[in-house]
Design a protein around this motif. Sequence first.
Motif, short mmCIF file in Angstrom:
data_model
loop_
_atom_site.label_atom_id
_atom_site.label_comp_id
_atom_site.label_asym_id
_atom_site.label_seq_id
_atom_site.Cartn_x
_atom_site.Cartn_y
_atom_site.Cartn_z
N ARG A 1 0.70 -1.38 -0.12
CA ARG A 1 -0.08 -0.06 0.06
C ARG A 1 0.75 1.11 0.03
O ARG A 1 0.75 2.19 -0.81
CB ARG A 1 -0.79 0.02 1.26
N VAL A 2 2.00 1.24 0.84
CA VAL A 2 2.67 2.65 0.88
C VAL A 2 3.60 2.58 -0.65
O VAL A 2 3.77 3.69 -0.88
CB VAL A 2 3.79 2.37 1.90
N PHE A 3 3.96 1.30 -0.96
CA PHE A 3 4.74 1.56 -2.34
C PHE A 3 3.91 2.20 -3.32
O PHE A 3 4.19 2.99 -3.94
CB PHE A 3 5.16 0.07 -2.60
N ARG A 4 2.67 1.66 -3.31
CA ARG A 4 1.59 2.44 -4.37
C ARG A 4 1.24 3.94 -4.10
O ARG A 4 1.38 4.75 -4.99
CB ARG A 4 0.25 1.38 -4.12
N LEU A 5 1.42 4.24 -2.87
CA LEU A 5 1.37 5.61 -2.65
C LEU A 5 2.42 6.62 -3.05
O LEU A 5 2.17 7.81 -3.44
CB LEU A 5 1.29 6.07 -1.03
N PHE A 6 3.41 5.83 -3.30
CA PHE A 6 4.60 6.78 -3.56
C PHE A 6 5.08 6.55 -5.12
O PHE A 6 5.80 6.95 -5.68
CB PHE A 6 5.85 6.47 -2.74
N LEU B 1 6.06 3.56 7.19
CA LEU B 1 6.03 1.91 7.88
C LEU B 1 6.49 1.98 9.16
O LEU B 1 6.39 1.11 9.51
CB LEU B 1 7.09 1.12 6.81
N GLY B 2 6.63 3.32 9.75
CA GLY B 2 7.08 3.35 11.17
C GLY B 2 8.48 3.23 11.53
O GLY B 2 8.69 3.13 12.76
N TYR B 3 9.12 3.55 10.61
CA TYR B 3 10.78 3.41 10.74
C TYR B 3 11.21 4.74 10.95
O TYR B 3 11.82 5.40 10.01
CB TYR B 3 11.45 2.65 9.67
N ILE C 1 12.44 6.84 -0.53
CA ILE C 1 12.57 5.74 0.39
C ILE C 1 12.60 6.22 1.79
O ILE C 1 11.99 5.30 2.62
CB ILE C 1 13.97 5.01 0.00
N GLN C 2 12.95 7.34 2.18
CA GLN C 2 13.24 7.92 3.56
C GLN C 2 11.72 7.86 3.92
O GLN C 2 11.25 7.58 5.33
CB GLN C 2 13.93 9.10 3.73
N ASP C 3 10.75 8.72 2.90
CA ASP C 3 9.46 8.96 3.25
C ASP C 3 8.78 7.53 3.39
O ASP C 3 7.74 7.20 4.32
CB ASP C 3 8.65 9.54 2.45
#
Length: 153
Positions: free
Chosen positions: A48-53, A73-75, A66-68
């Motif tokens: 899901r996060v990959f698709r957002l970016f 993802l909580g890191y 990648i940092q975002d």
Amino acid sequence: RLQRSKRRTATEFGVKGGRSLDEVLKRALAGESFDQSFSQAELGRMKRVFRLFRPAEVAEVQRDDIQDILAHLGYFGATEQVVDEIAGEVSSFSTFDFDEIVEVVERYAQRERAQLREAFAVHREEPSTGAGAELGTSEGASGTSRSSEADMQ
């Protein structure tokens, strides 16, 4: 009440896609014996996060994102320098497909676990600094003296 708060996710704090406390603790406490693969829930969140970016009609995300992605993802401790280093280990290209992002996240998670283990190891090795530490004793609430943690080891 402890059980309910233990299940809180970063999403509840306004961070979409973050890891639950259970996931963080499972990875942190498992140490070297933990299977390094992600759970289906974690992989789903990563997709899901990959698709957002990922821009529309493109199969990859930019290295600069990648940092975002890690933050989503909580890191939260992922610095630009560390992310650039890990990304460079994974690929020399400026774009990353989903499998490469998973590899970056895994490498970052491994680094994060190592840092936590190191921090806790240093903390365990530090001598007590409370009153009476130089005598090897500390006073309890009753005013009686008891052996310090260092004496018990």
